[in-house]
Design a protein around this motif. Structure first.
Motif, PDB file in Angstrom:
ATOM      1  N   GLN A   1       0.824  -1.210   0.000  1.00 33.26           N
ATOM      2  CA  GLN A   1       0.000   0.000   0.000  1.00 33.26           C
ATOM      3  C   GLN A   1       0.858   1.261   0.000  1.00 33.26           C
ATOM      4  O   GLN A   1       0.584   2.223  -0.710  1.00 33.26           O
ATOM      5  CB  GLN A   1      -0.904  -0.001   1.231  1.00 33.26           C
ATOM      6  N   ARG A   2       1.930   1.246   0.781  1.00 30.95           N
ATOM      7  CA  ARG A   2       2.761   2.444   0.929  1.00 30.95           C
ATOM      8  C   ARG A   2       3.781   2.620  -0.180  1.00 30.95           C
ATOM      9  O   ARG A   2       4.200   3.742  -0.465  1.00 30.95           O
ATOM     10  CB  ARG A   2       3.496   2.404   2.272  1.00 30.95           C
ATOM     11  N   ASN A   3       4.216   1.509  -0.810  1.00 29.06           N
ATOM     12  CA  ASN A   3       5.402   1.602  -1.656  1.00 29.06           C
ATOM     13  C   ASN A   3       5.244   1.178  -3.110  1.00 29.06           C
ATOM     14  O   ASN A   3       6.044   1.597  -3.948  1.00 29.06           O
ATOM     15  CB  ASN A   3       6.524   0.746  -1.039  1.00 29.06           C
ATOM     16  N   LEU A   4       4.280   0.327  -3.415  1.00 24.22           N
ATOM     17  CA  LEU A   4       4.187  -0.140  -4.794  1.00 24.22           C
ATOM     18  C   LEU A   4       3.588   0.958  -5.664  1.00 24.22           C
ATOM     19  O   LEU A   4       2.475   1.414  -5.432  1.00 24.22           O
ATOM     20  CB  LEU A   4       3.335  -1.409  -4.861  1.00 24.22           C
ATOM     21  N   THR A   5       4.337   1.366  -6.665  1.00 23.61           N
ATOM     22  CA  THR A   5       3.943   2.514  -7.468  1.00 23.61           C
ATOM     23  C   THR A   5       2.993   2.138  -8.603  1.00 23.61           C
ATOM     24  O   THR A   5       2.863   0.974  -8.981  1.00 23.61           O
ATOM     25  CB  THR A   5       5.176   3.187  -8.089  1.00 23.61           C
ATOM     26  N   THR A   6       2.369   3.163  -9.147  1.00 24.28           N
ATOM     27  CA  THR A   6       1.504   2.957 -10.308  1.00 24.28           C
ATOM     28  C   THR A   6       2.304   2.380 -11.469  1.00 24.28           C
ATOM     29  O   THR A   6       1.801   1.561 -12.247  1.00 24.28           O
ATOM     30  CB  THR A   6       0.866   4.292 -10.727  1.00 24.28           C
ATOM     31  N   GLU A   7       3.586   2.782 -11.581  1.00 18.46           N
ATOM     32  CA  GLU A   7       4.435   2.295 -12.669  1.00 18.46           C
ATOM     33  C   GLU A   7       4.622   0.781 -12.596  1.00 18.46           C
ATOM     34  O   GLU A   7       4.710   0.100 -13.624  1.00 18.46           O
ATOM     35  CB  GLU A   7       5.806   2.978 -12.633  1.00 18.46           C
ATOM     36  N   ALA A   8       4.704   0.241 -11.367  1.00 20.15           N
ATOM     37  CA  ALA A   8       4.868  -1.208 -11.219  1.00 20.15           C
ATOM     38  C   ALA A   8       3.671  -1.949 -11.792  1.00 20.15           C
ATOM     39  O   ALA A   8       3.800  -3.072 -12.294  1.00 20.15           O
ATOM     40  CB  ALA A   8       5.065  -1.568  -9.750  1.00 20.15           C
ATOM     41  N   PHE A   9       2.499  -1.304 -11.729  1.00 24.25           N
ATOM     42  CA  PHE A   9       1.319  -1.875 -12.352  1.00 24.25           C
ATOM     43  C   PHE A   9       1.386  -1.709 -13.860  1.00 24.25           C
ATOM     44  O   PHE A   9       1.195  -2.658 -14.614  1.00 24.25           O
ATOM     45  CB  PHE A   9       0.051  -1.185 -11.817  1.00 24.25           C
ATOM     46  N   GLU A  10       1.658  -0.501 -14.283  1.00 25.23           N
ATOM     47  CA  GLU A  10       1.583  -0.181 -15.712  1.00 25.23           C
ATOM     48  C   GLU A  10       2.662  -0.885 -16.520  1.00 25.23           C
ATOM     49  O   GLU A  10       2.471  -1.165 -17.701  1.00 25.23           O
ATOM     50  CB  GLU A  10       1.690   1.332 -15.900  1.00 25.23           C
TER      51      GLU A  10
END
Length: 389
Positions: A179-188
């Motif tokens: 929740q605190r650290n995984l970025t939107t970029e890691a998804f995209e």
């Protein structure tokens, strides 16, 4: 004694770890992980325009210290070290260090295939925010497919190439870290979609102390011998017509879930490949190589389907803009409750540490306006209950 043991490696592994606190699904995925890791690119499944290899990115996900994630990983890694020559990259890991290590091993062994396992007790050691901002999700997403050649650039060494790399990830994390650290970029950029976030709510049971029995020690040696045999397998898989028919029927009838964590991360678009990878490993575990049968396919589909069902719990609040995380967290709390409605007080109690009481109220207002949830006040009750539409 060995002749009395089940032949299937994963079954043996689950029997061996039966008296360990970690949830059974953690141990099952560790068994899957080390089988895939020791194979590298030595076996593959031809799928028309591309080859599928049995490597995986596995992330055990649970509350801190709840499910003994590190202990579950340590058992698997110890067996992998004992039984095979698979290279294991542990400790503080950087992308540049990973590339350097893989390149050195490639030169020393004079082999194009560089099978490697990243073992990170905490995902944050490897996938830190800084690493996510320096193309790590994109790069390890590329290596995941086992390309013939992977070109990379480092700050000091310029441009180099890895020939036929094979990369596996065995790691652990908590929903709070995600929740605190995984970025939107890691998804995209595909990291989450290519990873298997194995979620568990709690341990199998509390076990004060367990001394290994002679039978369990025999199991360990049997598994070690079996894993060594797996590591020497070579060649292509075949898939039976019955297995192909079963897979085709499942694939054609799939319907995209409403779970945003599954769809936005790309996991939904890659679930079929995850299932085929696991089917390959089930085939090897049962001693059926090279023929993948319908039981391997159907079991793999069910196994990967369990990952999908719990993704919103593992990834709650991740992959969305910071300004919308409070909304995602409220939705995930309501998903966890299933058909049981929740009050504002209950939601606030569960989430006030993460987003604060006012943000919980704001999220409820937003979700009501978007018609994602409904409010219900039972007759004669002063309380309002909320649930997903």
């Amino acid at each position: 004694m060995t002749s009395d043991l089940p032949d299937d490696f994963i079954r043996r592994y689950l029997i061996y770890t039966e008296n360990h606190e970690s949830p059974e699904q953690f141990h099952m995925w560790m068994a899957i992980g080390i089988i895939g890791a020791c194979l590298g690119r030595q076996v593959s499944l031809n799928w028309g325009h591309f080859e599928i290899y049995p490597n995986n990115y596995i992330v055990l996900t649970a509350g801190s210290a709840d499910c003994r994630k590190s202990a579950a990983m340590d058992i698997a890694i110890a067996l992998l070290r004992q039984a095979t020559d698979t290279q294991i990259f542990a400790g503080k890991i950087t992308l540049e260090g990973l590339y350097k290590d893989m390149s050195v091993r490639q030169v020393l062994t004079d082999q194009p295939c560089v099978p490697l396992v990243i073992h990170a007790d905490e995902l944050g050691v490897f996938v830190s925010k800084q690493a996510q901002q320096s193309d790590l999700p994109l790069d390890i997403g590329t290596i995941y497919t086992n390309p013939a050649v992977h070109t990379y650039r480092t700050k000091t060494a310029g441009t180099s190439q890895l020939v036929e790399p094979s990369l596996n990830l065995i790691s652990g994390t908590t929903p709070a870290w995600i929740q605190r650290n995984l970025t939107t970029e890691a998804f995209e950029e595909g990291f989450v979609g290519r990873s298997l976030f194995v979620y568990a709510k709690g341990p199998k049971r509390r076990i004060t102390r367990h001394q290994l029995t002679p039978e369990e020690k025999t199991l360990w040696e049997a598994m070690s011998e079996q894993l060594e045999i797996f590591s020497n397998l070579r060649g292509p898989f075949q898939i039976s017509q019955a297995a192909l028919d079963f897979y085709d029927d499942w694939y054609q009838k799939r319907k995209a879930p409403e779970d945003e964590a599954v769809t936005s991360s790309g996991f939904w678009g890659r679930e079929h490949v995850h299932a085929l990878k696991v089917a390959m490993i089930y085939c090897i575990s049962s001693g059926s190589f090279p023929v993948i049968g319908s039981v391997h396919i159907s079991s793999a589909i069910d196994t990967v389907g369990e990952i999908r069902k719990h993704m919103s719990l593992a990834l709650r609040g991740a992959g969305v803009d910071d300004s919308m995380k409070h909304v995602a967290l409220v939705m995930n709390e309501l998903r966890k409750s299933g058909a049981v409605p929740m009050t504002l007080a209950q939601l606030t109690k569960n989430l006030w540490r993460s987003v604060g009481s006012q943000r919980v109220e704001d999220a409820i207002d937003d979700l009501l306006r978007a018609q994602r949830i409904i409010a219900h006040r039972p007759e004669g009750s002063p309380r309002v209950f909320y649930m997903i539409v």
